[in-house]
Design a protein around this motif. Structure first.
Motif: not given
Length: 394
Positions: A308-320
Motif C-alpha cells: 500500500i505504501n508503494r502503490d497508494v491507489g491499489n484497490v485490491p490492497a485497500g480492500k485487503c
C-alpha cells in the motif's frame, strides 16, 4: 394485592400502561432498529441487506423470492440459505461435468470433497441452526461454505473453469453468514427460548432441592466414588487410545491431535517448535496454534502495508486492509476469548473467518497477491486451529 393483580381487568390495565410508556418515552433513535422485527415492512430487506458485505446481491436475491414479502429477519436468512443451496448446485454440476471429462484431475477430485462437505455438513447445519434460533451455528455453517468454495478455487492457477459459479456461491454464502451474525448480535445472552428455559429451570423447586442435596460433601464423595468404579470396570478398552489425547505430557498427543487436521505436517512442526507444547493438553495446543495464526497474520499484513505504501491507489490492497483489520480486531480476539471458556464453536467460527478473510483478500488479485505465500501460510495454520477446535467440541 397479589390476587387483585391477577384479575383480567388489572392485567389489561397494566398492559395498556406499558404500551403508553413505550410509545411516549422510547427515544426516537431506537425506531430504526425496532422496525427490523416487524414483517411486511417495506424497508426490512434494505435494512437487513445494508448490514451484509454485498447489499445489492442480497436485495436482488431476496426480492426475487415471494416469501420475502412476509418474512422477518430470520425468514430472510432462511431464504438466503436456500439461495446458497441453489448456487452450490450450479457450481457442483460444473464440477461433476468436468470430472466426467477428466477423471484423473486431482484438483477436481479435491473440489468434489469440498462440495460434499457443503451439501452434507455446512448447508444442513445452517438449515437446522436457523430453525432452532442457533445463529452462531448458522453463521459457522455459511462461513464453512465460503471456506470450502475458496479451498476448491485455490487448487486452480488463475481460477477454475467454473469460477463464475464459484464466486456467486462465495458471495451469497457470505451474505447469509452476515444475516446470521446480525441475528446473533441481537441475542448476546441467548435467544428468548434459551433464556426462558434457563428461567424455568431455576424456578423449579424440585430441581433446586435436588441441586442443594447434591452439593453436600457426602453426596459429592459418593458420586465421585461411583464415577471412578464405573470408569475402571465398564470402560471398553477400545476407548483407551482416544482417552489419551486429553492427558498432558503424552508423547503421542501432538501427532494424535494433528492427524485430525487438514495439514498434519504443518500442525506438528508448528507445535513442536513451541516449548509450551510439551506440557499442553489438546486445549493448550489449540491456544498455541492461535499464537501461530497471529504471527502468520502479522507476516502477511506487513507485506500488505508495504504494498500500500508503494502503490497508494491499489484497490485490491485497500480492500485487503479491511480483511486484515477484521482478522486482528474480531477473529483472533474471539478465538483467544473462546478457548479459555471452552466455547469451541466460537473458536472454530473465528478461525474459519480468518481463512475466509485471507481468501477474500487473495481473490481481489488476478493470479494472486504479491504476498500470496504469506497468505497461504495464514490460511493453512488457521484451518488447523479450526480443526482442533472442532475436535474439542465433537
Amino acid at each position: 394485592m397479589k390476587n387483585n393483580s391477577n384479575s383480567p381487568s388489572t392485567k389489561a390495565l397494566i398492559f395498556l400502561i406499558q404500551i403508553v410508556c413505550l410509545v411516549v418515552f422510547l427515544p426516537t433513535s431506537h425506531c430504526n432498529r425496532l422496525t427490523v422485527f416487524f414483517p411486511m415492512d417495506a424497508n426490512l430487506i434494505a435494512q437487513t441487506c445494508n448490514q451484509t458485505p454485498y447489499p445489492d446481491l442480497c436485495v436482488s436475491t431476496l426480492q426475487s423470492d415471494p416469501r420475502s414479502a412476509k418474512a422477518d429477519v430470520k425468514g430472510l436468512g432462511i431464504i438466503m440459505v436456500d439461495a446458497v443451496k441453489a448456487k452450490a448446485h450450479e457450481a457442483s454440476l460444473q464440477v461433476e461435468e468436468l470430472v466426467d471429462k477428466d477423471p484423473g484431475n486431482v484438483a477436481l477430485q479435491d473440489c468434489r470433497f469440498n462440495y460434499d462437505d457443503i451439501f452434507q455438513l455446512d448447508i444442513p447445519q445452517a438449515v437446522e441452526a436457523f430453525d432452532k434460533d442457533d445463529y452462531k451455528s448458522a453463521e459457522l455453517g455459511m462461513t464453512n461454505v465460503v471456506a470450502n468454495e475458496d479451498s476448491c478455487e485455490r487448487r486452480f492457477s488463475g481460477g477454475s473453469p467454473f469460477k463464475d459459479e464459484s464466486q456467486a456461491l462465495h458471495d451469497v454464502a457470505y451474505v447469509a453468514a452476515a444475516i446470521a451474525k446480525n441475528l446473533s448480535n441481537l441475542h448476546p445472552f441467548g435467544t428468548p427460548q434459551e433464556l426462558k428455559s434457563r428461567q424455568d429451570f431455576y424456578r423449579d423447586p424440585l430441581k433446586e432441592k435436588l441441586k442443594n442435596n447434591s452439593n453436600s460433601p457426602s453426596t459429592k464423595a459418593l458420586i465421585f466414588l461411583i464415577q471412578i468404579v464405573c470408569l475402571v470396570f465398564f470402560l471398553p478398552t477400545s476407548h483407551c487410545n482416544r482417552l489419551t489425547v486429553f492427558f498432558p505430557m503424552d508423547a503421542n498427543l501432538i501427532a494424535q491431535t494433528c492427524n485430525q487436521t487438514p495439514c498434519p505436517d504443518l500442525c506438528v512442526s508448528t507445535l513442536q517448535s513451541d516449548p509450551r507444547s510439551t506440557k499442553a493438553d489438546v486445549k493448550g495446543l489449540g491456544i498455541i496454534m492461535i499464537d501461530a495464526v497471529r504471527a502468520k497474520a502479522r507476516d502477511a499484513n506487513r507485506q500488505l502495508e508495504e504494498l500500500i505504501n508503494r502503490d497508494v491507489g491499489n484497490v485490491p490492497a485497500g480492500k485487503c486492509r479491511f480483511n486484515y483489520s477484521d482478522i486482528f480486531q474480531l477473529d483472533i480476539p474471539q478465538a483467544i476469548e473462546a478457548f479459555p471458556k471452552d466455547d469451541y464453536k466460537s473458536a472454530e467460527l473465528a478461525m474459519t473467518n480468518v481463512v475466509a478473510n485471507a481468501d477474500s483478500c487473495e481473490r481481489g488479485f488476478s493470479g494472486g497477491s504479491p504476498f500470496k505465500d504469506e497468505s497461504q501460510a495464514l490460511h493453512d495454520v488457521a484451518y488447523v486451529v479450526a480443526a482442533i477446535a472442532k475436535v474439542l467440541r465433537s
